[in-house]
Structures are given as structure tokens and as C-alpha cells.
Motif scaffolding. Structure first.
Motif, PDB file in Angstrom:
ATOM      1  N   VAL A 316       0.831  -1.200   0.000  1.00 33.62           N
ATOM      2  CA  VAL A 316       0.000   0.000   0.000  1.00 33.62           C
ATOM      3  C   VAL A 316       0.864   1.249   0.000  1.00 33.62           C
ATOM      4  O   VAL A 316       0.624   2.205  -0.761  1.00 33.62           O
ATOM      5  CB  VAL A 316      -0.941   0.001   1.220  1.00 33.62           C
ATOM      6  CG1 VAL A 316      -1.680   1.336   1.328  1.00 33.62           C
ATOM      7  CG2 VAL A 316      -1.949  -1.139   1.112  1.00 33.62           C
ATOM      8  N   PHE A 317       1.895   1.261   0.844  1.00 37.98           N
ATOM      9  CA  PHE A 317       2.762   2.434   0.913  1.00 37.98           C
ATOM     10  C   PHE A 317       3.555   2.618  -0.380  1.00 37.98           C
ATOM     11  O   PHE A 317       3.826   3.745  -0.790  1.00 37.98           O
ATOM     12  CB  PHE A 317       3.714   2.323   2.108  1.00 37.98           C
ATOM     13  CG  PHE A 317       3.001   2.403   3.426  1.00 37.98           C
ATOM     14  CD1 PHE A 317       1.960   3.291   3.621  1.00 37.98           C
ATOM     15  CD2 PHE A 317       3.359   1.567   4.470  1.00 37.98           C
ATOM     16  CE1 PHE A 317       1.305   3.372   4.836  1.00 37.98           C
ATOM     17  CE2 PHE A 317       2.708   1.632   5.695  1.00 37.98           C
ATOM     18  CZ  PHE A 317       1.674   2.531   5.884  1.00 37.98           C
ATOM     19  N   GLU A 323       5.608   3.940  -6.164  1.00 33.66           N
ATOM     20  CA  GLU A 323       6.653   2.960  -6.495  1.00 33.66           C
ATOM     21  C   GLU A 323       6.068   1.780  -7.260  1.00 33.66           C
ATOM     22  O   GLU A 323       6.812   0.996  -7.834  1.00 33.66           O
ATOM     23  CB  GLU A 323       7.330   2.477  -5.204  1.00 33.66           C
ATOM     24  CG  GLU A 323       8.085   3.586  -4.462  1.00 33.66           C
ATOM     25  CD  GLU A 323       8.633   3.112  -3.130  1.00 33.66           C
ATOM     26  OE1 GLU A 323       8.409   1.921  -2.799  1.00 33.66           O
ATOM     27  OE2 GLU A 323       9.269   3.913  -2.409  1.00 33.66           O
ATOM     28  N   ARG A 324       4.771   1.622  -7.177  1.00 31.25           N
ATOM     29  CA  ARG A 324       4.076   0.598  -7.942  1.00 31.25           C
ATOM     30  C   ARG A 324       2.682   1.101  -8.272  1.00 31.25           C
ATOM     31  O   ARG A 324       2.177   2.041  -7.637  1.00 31.25           O
ATOM     32  CB  ARG A 324       4.020  -0.728  -7.165  1.00 31.25           C
ATOM     33  CG  ARG A 324       3.356  -0.617  -5.831  1.00 31.25           C
ATOM     34  CD  ARG A 324       3.497  -1.902  -5.030  1.00 31.25           C
ATOM     35  NE  ARG A 324       2.930  -3.030  -5.777  1.00 31.25           N
ATOM     36  CZ  ARG A 324       3.223  -4.306  -5.507  1.00 31.25           C
ATOM     37  NH1 ARG A 324       4.096  -4.601  -4.552  1.00 31.25           N
ATOM     38  NH2 ARG A 324       2.672  -5.282  -6.187  1.00 31.25           N
ATOM     39  N   LYS A 325       2.022   0.484  -9.273  1.00 31.46           N
ATOM     40  CA  LYS A 325       0.729   0.983  -9.746  1.00 31.46           C
ATOM     41  C   LYS A 325      -0.456   0.277  -9.104  1.00 31.46           C
ATOM     42  O   LYS A 325      -1.587   0.739  -9.224  1.00 31.46           O
ATOM     43  CB  LYS A 325       0.655   0.837 -11.256  1.00 31.46           C
ATOM     44  CG  LYS A 325       1.664   1.717 -11.990  1.00 31.46           C
ATOM     45  CD  LYS A 325       1.504   1.597 -13.493  1.00 31.46           C
ATOM     46  CE  LYS A 325       2.495   2.520 -14.218  1.00 31.46           C
ATOM     47  NZ  LYS A 325       2.343   2.405 -15.690  1.00 31.46           N
ATOM     48  N   ARG A 351      -9.996   1.833  -2.036  1.00 30.22           N
ATOM     49  CA  ARG A 351     -10.317   3.254  -2.022  1.00 30.22           C
ATOM     50  C   ARG A 351      -9.097   4.099  -2.394  1.00 30.22           C
ATOM     51  O   ARG A 351      -9.196   5.090  -3.114  1.00 30.22           O
ATOM     52  CB  ARG A 351     -10.810   3.628  -0.621  1.00 30.22           C
ATOM     53  CG  ARG A 351     -11.411   5.021  -0.524  1.00 30.22           C
ATOM     54  CD  ARG A 351     -11.904   5.269   0.896  1.00 30.22           C
ATOM     55  NE  ARG A 351     -12.863   4.238   1.289  1.00 30.22           N
ATOM     56  CZ  ARG A 351     -13.202   3.991   2.556  1.00 30.22           C
ATOM     57  NH1 ARG A 351     -12.658   4.685   3.534  1.00 30.22           N
ATOM     58  NH2 ARG A 351     -14.096   3.050   2.820  1.00 30.22           N
ATOM     59  N   THR A 352      -7.934   3.672  -1.915  1.00 30.89           N
ATOM     60  CA  THR A 352      -6.707   4.416  -2.211  1.00 30.89           C
ATOM     61  C   THR A 352      -6.373   4.360  -3.698  1.00 30.89           C
ATOM     62  O   THR A 352      -5.965   5.357  -4.305  1.00 30.89           O
ATOM     63  CB  THR A 352      -5.541   3.851  -1.379  1.00 30.89           C
ATOM     64  OG1 THR A 352      -5.853   3.973   0.003  1.00 30.89           O
ATOM     65  CG2 THR A 352      -4.255   4.597  -1.683  1.00 30.89           C
ATOM     66  N   ILE A 353      -6.574   3.162  -4.305  1.00 25.64           N
ATOM     67  CA  ILE A 353      -6.283   3.022  -5.742  1.00 25.64           C
ATOM     68  C   ILE A 353      -7.173   3.968  -6.552  1.00 25.64           C
ATOM     69  O   ILE A 353      -6.708   4.661  -7.467  1.00 25.64           O
ATOM     70  CB  ILE A 353      -6.476   1.561  -6.176  1.00 25.64           C
ATOM     71  CG1 ILE A 353      -5.378   0.678  -5.547  1.00 25.64           C
ATOM     72  CG2 ILE A 353      -6.430   1.435  -7.702  1.00 25.64           C
ATOM     73  CD1 ILE A 353      -5.578  -0.817  -5.813  1.00 25.64           C
ATOM     74  N   THR A 357      -5.942   7.200  -8.736  1.00 22.34           N
ATOM     75  CA  THR A 357      -6.237   7.296 -10.173  1.00 22.34           C
ATOM     76  C   THR A 357      -6.881   8.645 -10.499  1.00 22.34           C
ATOM     77  O   THR A 357      -6.527   9.317 -11.495  1.00 22.34           O
ATOM     78  CB  THR A 357      -7.164   6.147 -10.595  1.00 22.34           C
ATOM     79  OG1 THR A 357      -6.534   4.901 -10.302  1.00 22.34           O
ATOM     80  CG2 THR A 357      -7.476   6.223 -12.088  1.00 22.34           C
ATOM     81  N   GLN A 358      -7.826   9.060  -9.651  1.00 19.39           N
ATOM     82  CA  GLN A 358      -8.509  10.340  -9.857  1.00 19.39           C
ATOM     83  C   GLN A 358      -7.521  11.492  -9.739  1.00 19.39           C
ATOM     84  O   GLN A 358      -7.544  12.436 -10.559  1.00 19.39           O
ATOM     85  CB  GLN A 358      -9.633  10.476  -8.817  1.00 19.39           C
ATOM     86  CG  GLN A 358     -10.558  11.661  -9.041  1.00 19.39           C
ATOM     87  CD  GLN A 358     -11.707  11.660  -8.040  1.00 19.39           C
ATOM     88  OE1 GLN A 358     -11.937  10.673  -7.347  1.00 19.39           O
ATOM     89  NE2 GLN A 358     -12.419  12.776  -7.987  1.00 19.39           N
TER      90      GLN A 358
END
Length: 444
Positions: A316-317, A323-325, A351-353, A357-358
């Protein structure tokens, strides 16, 4: 430090504190018990010493008592001096006295004999004026002198025993004997039960009459006053002498009137206490290691879900830090608090993804808008809404700033620049079309 290591460490801290407290209490209790035991040993030793002291003085008092009637029957008026010399010489060797002397009541003659010397009459001295003579006459019995004093003839400290010589109910003189105090002292100082144990004595004047160090004898010392004050409620006392912490037990001698004290350094029991302390420390550390090992494996087993959650949080971090998608959901079916944590984290991952993206789309449009403005188009605006409230505020501020620029400057800076170039060449034929901005209007 990992939690599986930190928890045993945190548990070890109160255990160590408790052990230290227990060690202090146990050490103090053991020290008190040991000091009590040594006090009892000193008391028993002093009782034995008192038996020796009483025997030492009583045997000499008995000798003077028995010698007095012998003298009364042996002294005659004929050849009195030679007669007394002979008697003193014959009895000195068996008397256990360092010196014997006789004072005559009628003449005050002072007959004296000491070891390795012939008897003689002490000149220019009246025996009747001497303290030993007066004490014997006053008591009318064999009497032990209360004082220890240095004798000039014997060159050592002595005590005196004297008794009246009574013949036909009349006192004809006094017989006395000096005891070398060194002999008694040497015998008493051999009676000790530890390496620092020794015995001293002091009189009612609070002067040392017996001490291992002769420099203190026949002198007062503050330590005697302190001992005497603290002995009012018992027979044992703790005190400091010449920087050393000591403990003493004191008993009165009925024969001499002195107070005999058996003393030793409190450090005598340190070896025993240190051995006990080492055993306690060894036992504690062995117990502590066993407890911590058990805790380590139990906690490590109980906290295994944390490793799975930790792995999910790292992803998640990494996602948040770009650092990753994407990030994988945490696969944990635990029904405890760890399971609730994993469920909450999974919900927030999705929710974070979406939010990232937004935000990414809004930032990309902001970059495109900045490029349009850089090319001179002041009508460009940011239309996409990011999820981050701060980015939303930034979007609104930028759009408002662009509105202000368009109002004060114009719609396109390229057209303004072109007109300025023509004006610089004195060509005033053209103007800015559809001018609305203040700069455009002022230019026209």
C-alpha cells in the motif's frame, strides 16, 4: 526492534526491577540476620571473656586476701626491714604480680619489690598517703583499684590490688600488688572469632582502659560517648570508627566496673552475603532466560498474522509513494483483531487506488493546462476534480488565477506580443481583435 523481540524485552524490564527489589530486600534481611548472629557470637565470646577476667582478678584478690594474714603473723618488730624484704622476695614469684609492696601504719614505710629487682624501701614517700593504702583502710578488705595507670618503675600500665594487714584486731599496714595490664590484654585479644574481631574496654570516665592500639589507652574518644549513648536500650551498637563501619556488643564487668566491648567490621559478613547474592543473581538470570525464550516463541506464533499484514501495508505504501501501480489484497482469515485489521486495510487499498487514479488524471490535465498557458493561451482551465482536498483547493486557486490573468491581460498573449512588435516598427495600422482584457484594451 521487532515486536516479537520488543514484548519479551518490555516484560523483562519489570522482571529485572522486581528482581533487584527482591535482591535488595533479601540482601538487607540476610545482612540483618548475619549481624544478629555475629552479635550473638560476640555476646557469647564476651561472656567467656568475663569468666576469664573475673578469674584473673579474683585469683589475685584471693592471693592478697590470703597473703595479708600471713604477713600479719610473720612481721615482727625485730629486724622488721629484713623480715619484710625476705617475705616479699619469697612470695613475688608465686603471686602473679609484677610488683608487691607494703605500707606500715606506724611509720609509713614503703617497702617495694618488682620482678628482677631486690626489695627496697621507697625513700621520701609515706605509704599512708598513697591511694591504694587509703582505699584498703577505708574498705577494710581486699580491694581492686578502679584505675589503670602507667607505672614509672615498671614502665608499663598496671592495676593495683590492696588489703589491710590486721594483727590482733589492729591494722598494722597494707599489702598491695601491681598487675601488669599487658598480660591480661594479650590474653583477651587472642579471643576472637573473625579476622577483624577484637575486644576493648572503657571505664566510667569514658576512657579506653584496654584497646588493641595502645595510643588510645587512658584517653577519651568521641566514639565511646556515642557507644555509651546508644547502649542505653540494649547491648549492641553500630558505629563508625576511623572511617570504618563497625558493630559491637558490650557487657559490664562486675569485678572491674569496666564495660567490655567485642567489635568487628561489618564487612566480615560481606563474603557470605556476596556468595548468597551471586547465587540469587545466577538463579534469576537462568529463570529469566527460560521465561524470555518461552515468551519469544509464544509471541512469535501469536503474532504471525502481523507479518502478512506488514507485507500488505508495504505494498500500500509503495502504491501511495508511486513505487508501484497496484497493490494486492491481504489474504488473512483470522477471526481476531488481526482479521479486522486486514479487512479494514483491504477496503482502504481499493479506495486508495481509486483516489490515486482520480488524482493522477487531474494532475495530468493540470500539466496539459500549464503547457497551454505556456504557449500563450490564457483561456485554458483545469476541469477534472481530484480526490485529494488539497489538490481540489489547488485546482480552484489556479483556475481563479487564470480568470484574473485573462481579465487583466487578455485571452492570448501571442496576439499582444505580435501587436507590440508592429508598434515597435511604428506600424499602428492593426489592433487586437475582440479585446476584453485590460492590457488588450489599453494596447488598442
Amino acid at each position: 526492534m521487532k515486536l516479537t523481540n520488543k514484548i519479551p524485552a518490555l516484560i523483562a524490564i519489570p522482571l529485572v526491577v522486581c528482581f533487584i527489589v527482591l535482591c535488595i530486600v533479601n540482601y538487607s534481611s540476610s545482612k540483618t540476620d548475619s549481624l544478629s548472629f555475629t552479635d550473638k557470637a560476640k555476646e557469647n565470646g564476651l561472656n567467656a571473656t568475663m569468666l576469664y577476667v573475673d578469674s584473673y582478678f579474683n585469683s589475685r584478690i584471693n592471693f592478697i586476701e590470703q597473703f595479708s594474714p600471713i604477713l600479719a603473723n610473720s612481721i615482727s618488730e625485730d629486724n622488721q626491714d629484713e623480715n619484710i624484704f625476705k617475705i616479699l622476695k619469697n612470695y613475688l614469684g608465686i603471686s602473679n604480680f609484677s610488683a608487691l609492696f607494703i605500707g606500715m601504719a606506724d611509720s609509713g614505710k614503703f617497702y617495694y619489690i618488682s620482678s628482677n629487682n631486690e626489695p627496697y624501701i621507697v625513700k621520701d614517700q609515706d605509704a599512708r598517703s598513697r591511694g591504694w593504702y587509703k582505699d584498703a583502710i577505708s574498705a577494710n578488705r581486699a580491694l581492686l583499684g578502679k584505675e589503670v595507670y602507667p607505672d614509672e618503675r615498671l614502665k608499663e600500665k598496671v592495676m593495683t590490688i590492696s588489703a589491710p594487714i590486721i594483727k590482733n584486731g589492729k591494722i598494722i599496714g597494707v599489702i598491695g600488688g601491681d598487675m601488669a595490664f599487658k598480660d591480661l590484654k594479650n590474653q583477651i585479644l587472642t579471643l576472637h572469632f573473625s579476622k577483624t574481631n577484637t575486644i576493648f574496654a572503657y571505664d566510667d570516665k569514658l576512657e579506653f582502659v584496654m584497646h588493641p592500639n595502645e595510643e588510645f589507652e587512658l584517653k577519651q574518644d568521641d566514639v565511646i560517648k556515642m557507644i555509651e549513648n546508644n547502649l542505653k536500650d540494649g547491648i549492641s551498637v553500630r558505629y563508625t570508627f576511623k572511617g570504618d563501619e563497625k558493630t559491637a556488643v558490650c557487657i559490664n564487668s562486675n569485678t572491674t566496673g569496666w564495660k567490655f566491648c567485642s567489635t568487628n567490621l561489618t564487612s566480615d559478613i560481606d563474603d557470605t552475603l556476596n556468595s548468597l547474592l551471586k547465587q540469587n543473581i545466577t538463579l534469576f538470570f537462568a529463570s529469566l532466560v527460560i521465561i524470555l525464550l518461552c515468551l519469544f516463541f509464544l509471541i512469535k506464533f501469536s503474532l504471525r498474522p502481523l507479518e502478512i499484514i506488514q507485507k500488505g501495508l508495504r505494498e500500500v505504501f509503495s502504491l501511495i509513494n508511486h513505487e508501484r501501480k497496484t497493490a494486492s489484497k491481504i489474504e488473512l482469515n483470522s477471526k481476531d483483531e488481526f482479521g479486522d485489521m486486514a479487512k479494514a486495510i483491504n477496503e482502504n487499498i481499493e479506495r486508495t487506488i481509486n483516489s490515486l487514479t482520480q488524482d493522477t488524471n487531474a494532475v495530468e490535465q493540470s500539466v496539459q493546462t500549464a503547457a497551454a498557458i505556456e504557449s500563450g493561451d490564457l483561456k485554458a482551465r483545469i476541469t477534472l476534480n481530484p480526490a485529494n482536498p488539497q489538490l481540489i483547493e489547488l485546482k480552484n486557486v489556479l483556475n481563479k488565477m487564470l480568470d484574473t490573468l485573462e481579465e487583466k491581460v487578455g485571452a492570448n498573449t501571442n496576439s499582444i506580443e505580435k501587436i507590440f512588435d508592429e508598434y515597435s516598427q511604428n506600424d499602428f495600422r492593426n489592433e487586437i481583435k475582440n479585446a476584453k482584457g485590460r492590457v488588450e484594451l489599453a494596447t488598442n
